[in-house]
Design an enzyme around this catalytic site. Structure first.
Site, mmCIF file in Angstrom:
data_model
loop_
_atom_site.group_PDB
_atom_site.id
_atom_site.type_symbol
_atom_site.label_atom_id
_atom_site.label_comp_id
_atom_site.label_asym_id
_atom_site.label_seq_id
_atom_site.Cartn_x
_atom_site.Cartn_y
_atom_site.Cartn_z
ATOM 1 N N SER A 12 0.814 -1.220 0.000
ATOM 2 C CA SER A 12 0.000 0.000 0.000
ATOM 3 C C SER A 12 0.845 1.266 0.000
ATOM 4 C CB SER A 12 -0.956 0.014 1.192
ATOM 5 O OG SER A 12 -0.238 0.034 2.410
ATOM 6 N N SER A 134 15.844 -5.175 8.041
ATOM 7 C CA SER A 134 16.234 -3.822 8.417
ATOM 8 C C SER A 134 17.643 -3.912 8.976
ATOM 9 C CB SER A 134 15.290 -3.283 9.503
ATOM 10 O OG SER A 134 15.810 -2.134 10.139
ATOM 11 N N TYR A 147 10.719 -4.134 18.153
ATOM 12 C CA TYR A 147 10.918 -4.142 16.698
ATOM 13 C C TYR A 147 12.211 -4.861 16.321
ATOM 14 C CZ TYR A 147 11.638 -2.376 11.949
ATOM 15 O OH TYR A 147 11.870 -2.265 10.595
#
Length: 273
Positions: A12, A134, A147
């Site tokens: 998206s 990441s 995270y």
């Protein structure tokens, strides 16, 4: 040769959107997925501008049923791009274990759900898995405990899976961006609200947020990352680990050559001083 098919999660916005469009321009049949297809407007606009068609489907990586439904009926899958994820800023004393579990569900177990479901098709087609992690999957960072834990888990899982998958013809790679100018950054910006309730952690969090704003001022574009993703999709022998910028390579390199952990602790300690 018939057109190859790639399924990409989290399209998206950001890296997922850019990769979906770039892969379609490179000749791939792209199954572009997102949790809520009502948010497909920017993706479809970008595809129209690029003159490409996309197969947009709903897929919530935290819901195995929607994963199975998305893959149902496919007779071919040549590549999977695990891109869907969510940022999170906080520290253990001030959040619940449920908060941490939610981060793990999206960023770790979501990757597992999709990869597991796709592997039979990928194995049949000698395909490949690309997972966007990441630099936070290599270097633990202040106020990113949950995270980074999820991204560390993804890295360890994929590093362990890679040699096993290779025995059945499936290649596995992880892609590690550093700072990327996308809505991901804006979403993490809610940390400003967290600052008001940070209590004794407020000085450290304030310092961290100030440092982060500076780091993202020169962020890499999603399109730059997407170009590297498309190159990986077609590479004859894709590398296991791809760091997408000089900044990412320098940052992750601090950890990869840090045998006693002191270099990382010295570096990240300055972020909250």
């Amino acid at each position: 040769m018939s057109t190859k098919t790639v399924l990409i999660t989290g399209t998206s916005s950001g890296i997922g959107l850019a990769t979906a469009v770039a892969a379609a321009r490179a000749g791939w049949h792209v199954i572009a997925t997102m949790r809520d297809t009502a948010k497909a407007g920017p993706l479809l606009a970008a595809a129209e501008e690029a003159g490409v068609d996309l197969d947009v489907r709903p897929l919530d990586v935290t819901d195995p049923a929607t994963v199975e439904a998305c893959l149902a009926g496919l007779d071919r899958l040549d590549a999977l791009v695990n891109n869907a994820g969510a940022g999170h800023v906080g520290t253990l004393e001030q959040e619940s274990v449920a908060d941490v579990r939610a981060v793990m569900e999206v960023n770790f177990f979501g990757v597992l759900h999709v990869t597991k479901a796709a592997l039979p098709l990928l194995r049949a087609g000698k395909g490949r898995v690309l997972t966007v992690t990441s630099v936070g999957g290599v270097v633990g960072q202040p106020f990113n405990e949950a995270y980074c834990a999820a991204k560390f888990a993804v890295e360890g899982f994929m590093e362990s899976l890679a040699p096993v998958a290779a025995t059945v013809g499936v290649s596995v790679s992880v892609v590690e961006p550093g700072a990327v100018a996308s809505e991901f950054v804006s979403n993490v910006g809610v940390a400003e609200d967290v600052l008001e309730q940070a209590g004794r952690y407020a000085p450290a969090l304030s310092a961290y947020l100030e440092r982060t704003r500076g780091a993202f001022s020169g962020a890499q574009t999603p399109q730059d990352v997407a170009a590297q993703m498309v190159a990986l999709l077609s590479a004859e022998r894709p590398a296991f680990r791809v760091l997408t910028s000089d900044a990412a390579r320098a940052f992750a390199g601090t950890k990869l050559k840090d045998l006693d952990g002191s270099a990382v602790q010295t570096l990240t300690g300055t972020w909250v001083a």
